[in-house]
Design a protein around this motif. Structure first.
Motif, PDB file in Angstrom:
ATOM      1  N   CYS A 320      19.577 -27.770  30.668  1.00 36.88           N
ATOM      2  CA  CYS A 320      19.918 -28.703  29.589  1.00 36.88           C
ATOM      3  C   CYS A 320      19.429 -28.221  28.231  1.00 36.88           C
ATOM      4  N   GLY A 321      18.629 -27.168  28.212  1.00 32.84           N
ATOM      5  CA  GLY A 321      18.054 -26.689  26.964  1.00 32.84           C
ATOM      6  C   GLY A 321      16.879 -27.510  26.494  1.00 32.84           C
ATOM      7  N   GLU A 445      33.355 -15.778  20.353  1.00 39.37           N
ATOM      8  CA  GLU A 445      33.666 -16.832  21.316  1.00 39.37           C
ATOM      9  C   GLU A 445      32.979 -16.565  22.659  1.00 39.37           C
ATOM     10  N   VAL A 446      32.956 -15.312  23.075  1.00 42.97           N
ATOM     11  CA  VAL A 446      32.286 -14.967  24.333  1.00 42.97           C
ATOM     12  C   VAL A 446      30.790 -15.242  24.223  1.00 42.97           C
ATOM     13  N   ASP A 447      30.217 -14.890  23.087  1.00 44.06           N
ATOM     14  CA  ASP A 447      28.789 -15.137  22.882  1.00 44.06           C
ATOM     15  C   ASP A 447      28.499 -16.636  22.882  1.00 44.06           C
ATOM     16  N   ALA A 448      29.416 -17.430  22.334  1.00 45.46           N
ATOM     17  CA  ALA A 448      29.233 -18.883  22.335  1.00 45.46           C
ATOM     18  C   ALA A 448      29.295 -19.441  23.751  1.00 45.46           C
ATOM     19  N   MET A 449      30.177 -18.890  24.577  1.00 49.11           N
ATOM     20  CA  MET A 449      30.228 -19.301  25.981  1.00 49.11           C
ATOM     21  C   MET A 449      28.893 -19.033  26.673  1.00 49.11           C
ATOM     22  N   LEU A 450      28.353 -17.849  26.411  1.00 52.31           N
ATOM     23  CA  LEU A 450      27.073 -17.489  27.029  1.00 52.31           C
ATOM     24  C   LEU A 450      25.967 -18.418  26.547  1.00 52.31           C
ATOM     25  N   ALA A 451      25.967 -18.737  25.261  1.00 48.04           N
ATOM     26  CA  ALA A 451      24.935 -19.618  24.713  1.00 48.04           C
ATOM     27  C   ALA A 451      25.030 -21.023  25.296  1.00 48.04           C
ATOM     28  N   SER A 452      26.235 -21.463  25.660  1.00 45.08           N
ATOM     29  CA  SER A 452      26.393 -22.813  26.205  1.00 45.08           C
ATOM     30  C   SER A 452      25.768 -22.954  27.586  1.00 45.08           C
ATOM     31  N   THR A 462      26.068 -23.661  34.869  1.00 46.21           N
ATOM     32  CA  THR A 462      26.256 -24.975  34.242  1.00 46.21           C
ATOM     33  C   THR A 462      26.220 -24.800  32.735  1.00 46.21           C
ATOM     34  N   ARG A 463      26.677 -25.816  32.042  1.00 45.80           N
ATOM     35  CA  ARG A 463      26.587 -25.760  30.581  1.00 45.80           C
ATOM     36  C   ARG A 463      26.529 -27.177  30.025  1.00 45.80           C
ATOM     37  N   ILE A 464      26.066 -27.285  28.799  1.00 44.37           N
ATOM     38  CA  ILE A 464      26.150 -28.518  28.019  1.00 44.37           C
ATOM     39  C   ILE A 464      27.300 -28.339  27.033  1.00 44.37           C
ATOM     40  N   PRO A 465      28.398 -29.078  27.183  1.00 41.93           N
ATOM     41  CA  PRO A 465      29.546 -28.893  26.278  1.00 41.93           C
ATOM     42  C   PRO A 465      29.188 -29.272  24.847  1.00 41.93           C
ATOM     43  N   ALA A 466      29.933 -28.749  23.929  1.00 41.05           N
ATOM     44  CA  ALA A 466      29.727 -29.047  22.511  1.00 41.05           C
ATOM     45  C   ALA A 466      29.897 -30.543  22.267  1.00 41.05           C
ATOM     46  N   GLY A 467      28.982 -31.090  21.491  1.00 37.67           N
ATOM     47  CA  GLY A 467      29.054 -32.498  21.145  1.00 37.67           C
ATOM     48  C   GLY A 467      28.412 -33.426  22.147  1.00 37.67           C
ATOM     49  N   GLN A 476      27.791 -29.801  32.969  1.00 39.89           N
ATOM     50  CA  GLN A 476      29.064 -29.523  33.619  1.00 39.89           C
ATOM     51  C   GLN A 476      28.960 -28.240  34.421  1.00 39.89           C
ATOM     52  N   MET A 477      29.662 -28.225  35.558  1.00 45.02           N
ATOM     53  CA  MET A 477      29.773 -26.984  36.311  1.00 45.02           C
ATOM     54  C   MET A 477      30.692 -26.029  35.554  1.00 45.02           C
ATOM     55  N   MET A 478      30.354 -24.745  35.572  1.00 42.86           N
ATOM     56  CA  MET A 478      31.221 -23.727  34.976  1.00 42.86           C
ATOM     57  C   MET A 478      32.124 -23.190  36.076  1.00 42.86           C
ATOM     58  N   LEU A 479      33.401 -23.509  36.005  1.00 43.12           N
ATOM     59  CA  LEU A 479      34.348 -23.122  37.038  1.00 43.12           C
ATOM     60  C   LEU A 479      35.095 -21.861  36.620  1.00 43.12           C
TER      61      LEU A 479
END
Length: 737
Positions: A320-321, A445-452, A462-467, A476-479
């Motif tokens: 979750c960061g 964009e790829v770097d942003a995906m990794l940061a998420s 998993t990731r925390i979506p923007a917003g 969220q699961m990363m599918l």
């Protein structure tokens, strides 16, 4: 097995347990009179007899009638029941209460079985030679217990003999394990197709059957057996069976039912830390992040704390960061196990999220030698951000060799800038919610995906979506996004080939035909279909798969498959030509099937030293290739190294008794065949295996031309031994009316 007394059957389990607790023969007259509906003329002194008073209150009977002879018979039955209960307490619980009960032969045999199982539970090692032969009587229950004991003891004579009897003669709850050891595909399919509702008498042993069917990939049948078995299992004992039930539910119906099963497990044994970790790990895998975190937080508040609970909470906080929360959980976990790899890795991830990259690098360097792909991924990312792409590539290759996930694709896009356009768009992103995709994102964009991904670098991402907030509920699961058709077709083809145990062969052929139509540009459906044809000895049909389609020539197996067909037909020059073309197109791979079929070619040509060199490479990479071991043993015999061959031969017979049982039958030998016949046995075994020379899946046709698939029976022996508590509980139930 001794039948329940008629009077006990009248009242059902609840009344029987109440009687068992009080065991007063005098009160039995009330129960019998009530059941028979007789006139209420027998006076009861409830003040002097509190047990009778309880019965009067329950049934509203103040006076009952019972003739003298019936009362004497009832008293005798009750006294016998009481004495047997005292004897059972001695057997089950070690109670030394005196008992005048004289146990029947069935009682004694079951008691022996129960005592033996108790010994097996505590034994570090158990060998068939030390196990006494015990006779537990006749009937399905007795036969099942006897066969089970022979199975976990590794005594295969009786187990394999019963595997060849009529299906109806084998205890249904044990049948899947026996037939799996025997490689009997047809009867396994019959077991899975039988109605579990018709087998309610198995009681808790339905769960035993369900777990076996789960291992065999009969998902729907396994779920139904487990479900029925749990009906006959105490709530406190169900928890550990809900976890595999959840796995099956996830395959059948998705995550909703799976999560419910895990909730039931958590409710059944809320104080079992190890179970809670299993439950939470699966909840996280199914995307129930908030629920998993809530369970852990409740358990973490209890004393004493549990290391895995604290560490998992730290990991969720990192995903979750939430680095402040993670710092607290890491500190508590460190108090219990300061040098644990998980603690160090979590602290390193926390440092990355807080911008302390050098500190993180120091931590990860301290654990990099432990063959940990997650740590290697962090190392690759840290060196990439330092601009050291050479070192980053080194660690990335190390990680990808052990795990190939979308994470590694993202890192590859960032580390190897020359190839990133071909590997991006592997992960789903917010844009897909609108039905669109980013076909060719730039590096930003790829770097942003990794940061998420925040602090998650595991295989399940998993990731925390923007917003969104940084709470577990918003994870969220990363599918994976739709992958390259070549990779998808290979995975689907490999999975389809595995269904030869659960599906009729004609269904598998139809599946490969459909895959070829779905992926007309892929070589993999043709190659896997060709391999199946080799296993079945259908060399003309295999030739059509490998030779008749240009797409098959794009894959390594296309070359090997064509060479294999030539080898089995004795056209060795044509086979060597295929191997030469293969070497020109593809780099050599030690684990590839190439070395197996090359070894077989050289053996058949009489070039035994060269053959052994090929088999050595093949077996060092994948030791489970039985046909290659058999061929290598024949090479040793041809070179006069009988002792080496005999050592390998004995190991093969021990690990794969059903295969060699059928070889002996085909040769007209008693089992096991005399070791003097070793060469003939090995040659016959290869003949029965037809074209299968390279696979871990051991397929062959027996003396009656029945297709069989067998595995290392030691794995089934271990699985059966792990379920001793289930069988032990059923023996106790049968000892106790």
């Amino acid at each position: 097995m001794q039948a329940r007394p008629a009077w006990l059957r009248l009242f059902g389990a609840l009344d029987a347990k109440w009687l068992e607790a009080h065991a007063d023969p005098e009160t039995l007259r009330l129960w019998i009179a009530t059941a028979r509906g007789e006139q209420r003329v027998y006076e009861v002194d409830t003040a002097a007899d509190p047990v009778a008073a309880r019965l009067v209150t329950s049934h509203g009977n103040e006076s009952l009638s019972l003739d003298a002879s019936a009362l004497a018979e009832a008293r005798s039955d009750m006294q016998a029941f009481h004495q047997r209960m005292l004897w059972v307490q001695q057997i089950v619980g070690g109670d030394s209460a005196p008992s005048s009960y004289k146990p029947s032969r069935d009682d004694l045999d079951l008691a022996q079985a129960f005592d033996l199982i108790r010994q097996l539970r505590s034994a570090e090692e158990y060998r068939a030679g030390s196990m006494p032969v015990i006779d537990v009587g006749e009937g399905d229950d007795a036969l099942g217990i006897r066969l089970y004991l022979r199975l976990i003891g590794g005594a295969w004579d009786e187990v394999l003999a019963h595997a060849d009897t009529d299906v109806a003669n084998l205890p249904a709850w044990l049948a899947p394990v026996v037939y799996a050891c025997s490689g009997d595909i047809d009867r396994l399919q019959e077991c899975a197709a039988s109605s579990p509702e018709g087998n309610a008498s198995w009681g808790g042993l339905n769960a035993f059957c369900g777990l076996a069917l789960k291992e065999l990939r009969f998902t729907e049948a396994a779920f139904e057996r487990l479900r029925l078995g749990l009906v006959y299992t105490k709530l406190s004992e169900r928890a550990h069976y809900y976890v595999p039930m959840a796995e099956l539910a996830h395959e059948l119906n998705g995550s909703e039912l799976a999560v419910r099963c895990l909730r039931w497990a958590s409710a059944a044994q809320p104080n079992d830390d190890h179970l809670m970790i299993r439950v939470v790990r699966d909840l996280l895998r199914y995307g129930a992040f908030a629920e998993g975190a809530e369970i852990l937080e409740k358990r973490a508040a209890k004393d004493p704390p549990h290391f895995e609970v604290l560490l998992t909470l730290a990991e969720i906080a990192l995903w979750c960061g939430r680095t402040d929360d993670a710092r607290g959980w890491i500190a508590k976990a460190r108090e219990l196990q300061p040098e644990a790899i998980g603690v160090l890795r979590a602290e390193g991830a926390r440092c990355v999220l807080d911008g302390e990259n050098e500190e993180a690098l120091t931590i990860f360097k301290g654990i990099e030698a432990l063959d940990d792909p997650e740590t290697m991924a962090w190392m690759a990312e840290l060196y990439m951000r330092k601009g050291d792409m050479e070192t980053a590539t080194h660690y990335l290759n190390y990680a990808r060799a052990r795990a190939q996930t979308p994470l590694h694709t993202l890192l590859t896009a960032l580390v190897d800038r020359d190839i990133y356009p071909n590997v991006v768009a592997i992960l789903r992103n917010e844009a897909e919610a609108d039905g669109t995709t980013i076909a060719n994102p730039g590096l930003a964009e790829v770097d942003a995906m990794l940061a998420s991904l925040k602090g998650n670098r595991k295989e399940a991402l998993t990731r925390i979506p923007a917003g969104k907030s940084d709470r577990p509920a918003d994870l969220q699961m990363m599918l994976p996004a739709p992958q390259d058709a070549d990779l998808v077709s290979r995975d689907l083809s490999a999975e389809l080939l595995k269904t030869i145990r659960t599906q009729p062969i004609e269904n598998v052929h139809a599946g490969f035909k459909a895959l070829n139509e779905q992926f007309p540009e892929s070589p993999h459906p043709w190659c896997y279909w060709g391999e199946l044809r080799l296993w079945l000895g259908q060399f003309d049909e295999a030739e059509k798969c490998f030779f008749g389609n240009d797409k098959a020539k794009q894959a390594r197996w296309g070359f090997v498959g064509r060479a294999a067909v030539h080898v089995h037909r004795g056209d060795f020059d044509a086979a060597l030509d295929e191997f030469k073309r293969l070497a020109y197109v593809f780099e050599p791979v030690p684990g590839a099937t190439t070395h197996v079929y090359l070894g077989e070619l050289h053996r058949l040509r009489g070039e035994h030293e060269q053959s052994l060199r090929e088999f050595e490479v093949a077996l060092s990479a994948k030791p489970g290739r039985v046909a290659a071991r058999m061929s290598a043993a024949l090479c040793h015999i041809a070179l006069g190294r009988r002792d080496d061959a005999l050592l390998s031969y004995r190991s093969l017979v021990e690990k794969h008794p059903r295969l060699f049982w059928d070889i002996s039958r085909a040769l007209g030998h008693t089992w096991p065949s005399p070791e003097e016949e070793m060469s003939a046995v090995l040659e016959e075994g290869l003949r029965l295996m037809r074209g299968n020379r390279s696979s871990h899946t051991i397929t062959y046709f027996d003396a009656d031309d029945r297709f069989r698939i067998v595995e290392d029976v030691e794995s089934w022996r271990r699985q059966a031994a792990n379920r001793v508590p289930l069988v032990e509980r059923e023996i106790v139930n049968r000892l106790t009316p």
